[in-house]
Design a protein around this motif. Structure first.
Motif, PDB file in Angstrom:
ATOM      1  N   VAL A 190       0.863  -1.184   0.000  1.00 34.12           N
ATOM      2  CA  VAL A 190       0.000   0.000   0.000  1.00 34.12           C
ATOM      3  C   VAL A 190       0.900   1.236   0.000  1.00 34.12           C
ATOM      4  O   VAL A 190       1.825   1.349   0.818  1.00 34.12           O
ATOM      5  N   LYS A 191       0.605   2.152  -0.902  1.00 32.33           N
ATOM      6  CA  LYS A 191       1.387   3.384  -1.004  1.00 32.33           C
ATOM      7  C   LYS A 191       0.484   4.599  -0.791  1.00 32.33           C
ATOM      8  O   LYS A 191      -0.705   4.568  -1.130  1.00 32.33           O
ATOM      9  N   SER A 192       1.086   5.633  -0.276  1.00 28.74           N
ATOM     10  CA  SER A 192       0.356   6.873  -0.027  1.00 28.74           C
ATOM     11  C   SER A 192       0.186   7.648  -1.323  1.00 28.74           C
ATOM     12  O   SER A 192       0.687   7.252  -2.378  1.00 28.74           O
ATOM     13  N   ALA A 193      -0.510   8.775  -1.224  1.00 28.46           N
ATOM     14  CA  ALA A 193      -0.737   9.610  -2.406  1.00 28.46           C
ATOM     15  C   ALA A 193       0.566  10.136  -2.982  1.00 28.46           C
ATOM     16  O   ALA A 193       0.670  10.410  -4.186  1.00 28.46           O
ATOM     17  N   THR A 194       1.587  10.240  -2.122  1.00 27.14           N
ATOM     18  CA  THR A 194       2.887  10.736  -2.582  1.00 27.14           C
ATOM     19  C   THR A 194       3.814   9.613  -3.035  1.00 27.14           C
ATOM     20  O   THR A 194       4.966   9.869  -3.408  1.00 27.14           O
ATOM     21  N   GLY A 195       3.323   8.387  -2.995  1.00 35.24           N
ATOM     22  CA  GLY A 195       4.136   7.263  -3.449  1.00 35.24           C
ATOM     23  C   GLY A 195       4.958   6.597  -2.383  1.00 35.24           C
ATOM     24  O   GLY A 195       5.737   5.664  -2.670  1.00 35.24           O
ATOM     25  N   GLU A 196       4.812   7.046  -1.148  1.00 39.38           N
ATOM     26  CA  GLU A 196       5.557   6.433  -0.051  1.00 39.38           C
ATOM     27  C   GLU A 196       4.917   5.095   0.351  1.00 39.38           C
ATOM     28  O   GLU A 196       3.695   4.946   0.344  1.00 39.38           O
ATOM     29  N   LEU A 197       5.769   4.143   0.699  1.00 45.36           N
ATOM     30  CA  LEU A 197       5.281   2.822   1.096  1.00 45.36           C
ATOM     31  C   LEU A 197       4.659   2.908   2.486  1.00 45.36           C
ATOM     32  O   LEU A 197       5.327   3.300   3.461  1.00 45.36           O
ATOM     33  N   VAL A 198       3.404   2.553   2.562  1.00 45.00           N
ATOM     34  CA  VAL A 198       2.666   2.601   3.827  1.00 45.00           C
ATOM     35  C   VAL A 198       2.623   1.223   4.478  1.00 45.00           C
ATOM     36  O   VAL A 198       2.758   1.078   5.707  1.00 45.00           O
ATOM     37  N   ASP A 199       2.457   0.193   3.670  1.00 40.98           N
ATOM     38  CA  ASP A 199       2.340  -1.161   4.222  1.00 40.98           C
ATOM     39  C   ASP A 199       2.792  -2.161   3.165  1.00 40.98           C
ATOM     40  O   ASP A 199       2.639  -1.939   1.952  1.00 40.98           O
ATOM     41  N   GLY A 200       3.323  -3.303   3.616  1.00 41.09           N
ATOM     42  CA  GLY A 200       3.712  -4.370   2.698  1.00 41.09           C
ATOM     43  C   GLY A 200       5.023  -4.102   1.993  1.00 41.09           C
ATOM     44  O   GLY A 200       5.785  -3.201   2.368  1.00 41.09           O
ATOM     45  N   ASP A 201       5.282  -4.904   0.944  1.00 37.74           N
ATOM     46  CA  ASP A 201       6.518  -4.789   0.177  1.00 37.74           C
ATOM     47  C   ASP A 201       6.209  -5.173  -1.268  1.00 37.74           C
ATOM     48  O   ASP A 201       5.750  -6.300  -1.523  1.00 37.74           O
ATOM     49  N   PRO A 202       6.411  -4.267  -2.220  1.00 38.85           N
ATOM     50  CA  PRO A 202       6.066  -4.551  -3.622  1.00 38.85           C
ATOM     51  C   PRO A 202       6.993  -5.570  -4.290  1.00 38.85           C
ATOM     52  O   PRO A 202       6.749  -5.946  -5.440  1.00 38.85           O
ATOM     53  N   GLU A 203       8.021  -6.027  -3.587  1.00 35.72           N
ATOM     54  CA  GLU A 203       8.962  -6.966  -4.199  1.00 35.72           C
ATOM     55  C   GLU A 203       9.094  -8.280  -3.432  1.00 35.72           C
ATOM     56  O   GLU A 203       9.866  -9.157  -3.841  1.00 35.72           O
ATOM     57  N   THR A 204       8.364  -8.434  -2.362  1.00 32.08           N
ATOM     58  CA  THR A 204       8.504  -9.629  -1.525  1.00 32.08           C
ATOM     59  C   THR A 204       7.235 -10.478  -1.554  1.00 32.08           C
ATOM     60  O   THR A 204       6.126  -9.969  -1.347  1.00 32.08           O
ATOM     61  N   VAL A 205       7.442 -11.751  -1.788  1.00 37.23           N
ATOM     62  CA  VAL A 205       6.332 -12.698  -1.739  1.00 37.23           C
ATOM     63  C   VAL A 205       6.131 -13.128  -0.292  1.00 37.23           C
ATOM     64  O   VAL A 205       7.079 -13.559   0.381  1.00 37.23           O
ATOM     65  N   VAL A 206       4.931 -12.999   0.190  1.00 36.13           N
ATOM     66  CA  VAL A 206       4.636 -13.378   1.576  1.00 36.13           C
ATOM     67  C   VAL A 206       3.574 -14.471   1.610  1.00 36.13           C
ATOM     68  O   VAL A 206       2.736 -14.577   0.715  1.00 36.13           O
ATOM     69  N   GLU A 207       3.640 -15.272   2.654  1.00 33.19           N
ATOM     70  CA  GLU A 207       2.633 -16.316   2.859  1.00 33.19           C
ATOM     71  C   GLU A 207       1.492 -15.739   3.677  1.00 33.19           C
ATOM     72  O   GLU A 207       1.705 -15.147   4.735  1.00 33.19           O
ATOM     73  N   VAL A 208       0.295 -15.902   3.182  1.00 32.02           N
ATOM     74  CA  VAL A 208      -0.890 -15.376   3.859  1.00 32.02           C
ATOM     75  C   VAL A 208      -1.790 -16.540   4.253  1.00 32.02           C
ATOM     76  O   VAL A 208      -2.105 -17.402   3.428  1.00 32.02           O
ATOM     77  N   ARG A 209      -2.203 -16.560   5.501  1.00 35.72           N
ATOM     78  CA  ARG A 209      -3.094 -17.610   6.008  1.00 35.72           C
ATOM     79  C   ARG A 209      -4.437 -16.992   6.383  1.00 35.72           C
ATOM     80  O   ARG A 209      -4.493 -16.087   7.229  1.00 35.72           O
ATOM     81  N   ASP A 210      -5.468 -17.484   5.745  1.00 31.56           N
ATOM     82  CA  ASP A 210      -6.820 -16.989   5.999  1.00 31.56           C
ATOM     83  C   ASP A 210      -7.756 -18.139   6.315  1.00 31.56           C
ATOM     84  O   ASP A 210      -7.551 -19.278   5.867  1.00 31.56           O
TER      85      ASP A 210
END
Length: 233
Positions: A190-210
């Motif tokens: 998630v990035k802000s209006a100015t392009g700053e990274l707010v959450d997560g990582d656009p280059e990293t694969v993560v395991e998600v458990r739901d």
């Protein structure tokens, strides 16, 4: 009696004698006249039951219908062992919803999961509305609205699902519910209006458990299941 009369009597007697020799006399053993609309009788070997000429084939063993009748829960047993509480729960679901097929259901869940994750990231409310119950949709829509109010942008790349396993099932009134544990691989940020990274990582694969719960109204003609509840594993 004139000569002419005697002559005709002799001729008539000769004619009758010749006809008798040619046609013969009826003895009762004569062949019946041919009738083109009557089928000839066929000889049937062996005894027949109640006069049936054609014997119906006997029921074959090992047919698909017999197999289904003998083991109506075979598919459930193949994914959840007999004796497991989830097995009994799925049997109740199948009793309430004859169209329920657990393997097909899981394949549908995988497709729905990818669609929902992608639609949430892009803010696709139309797709979400068709896949979620009203209550679940309100939660997703509220999160999207909140993100939009901050002018944040979410990016999600779906890699795949490592595992999808049914962990519980239930029948409530006219609804059947099935809960699935999902393990997926995602790239999310998630990035802000100015392009700053707010959450997560656009280059990293993560395991998600739901853990997602899907429901269907067994009295409805709509065969689709809808997501009714979500939680993290």
């Amino acid at each position: 009696m004139t000569f002419g009369t005697i002559f005709f009597i002799i001729v008539a007697a000769i004619v009758l004698f010749q006809l008798r020799n040619v046609l013969g006399r009826r003895t009762g053993n004569e062949r019946q006249p041919f009738d083109p609309y009557t089928r000839p009788e066929k000889k049937v070997d062996g005894p027949t039951q109640q006069g049936n000429v054609i014997t119906l084939p006997s029921r074959r063993e090992g047919t698909v219908i017999e197999a289904v009748a003998a083991e109506p829960y075979a598919e459930i047993d193949s994914i959840v062992p007999v004796g497991d509480p989830v097995n009994a729960e799925l049997r109740r679901v199948q009793d309430a919803d004859a169209s329920f097929a657990p393997k097909q259901f899981l394949e549908g869940v995988k497709v729905a999961y990818e669609m929902i994750v992608t639609a949430f990231a892009t803010g696709d409310r139309k797709t979400l509305r068709g896949l979620l119950s009203q209550e679940a949709y309100q939660g997703f829509e509220s999160a999207i609205t909140d993100r939009e109010s901050r002018n944040e942008t979410m990016t999600s790349v779906f890699i795949g699902i490592d595992n999808a396993r049914i962990v519980s099932a239930a029948v409530r009134d006219r609804e059947v519910l099935v809960t699935v544990n999902l393990v997926s691989q995602l790239i999310s940020s998630v990035k802000s209006a100015t392009g700053e990274l707010v959450d997560g990582d656009p280059e990293t694969v993560v395991e998600v458990r739901d853990v997602w719960t899907f429901a269907r109204d067994v009295r409805s003609r709509d065969p689709n299941w809808k997501l009714v509840e979500t939680q993290s594993a």
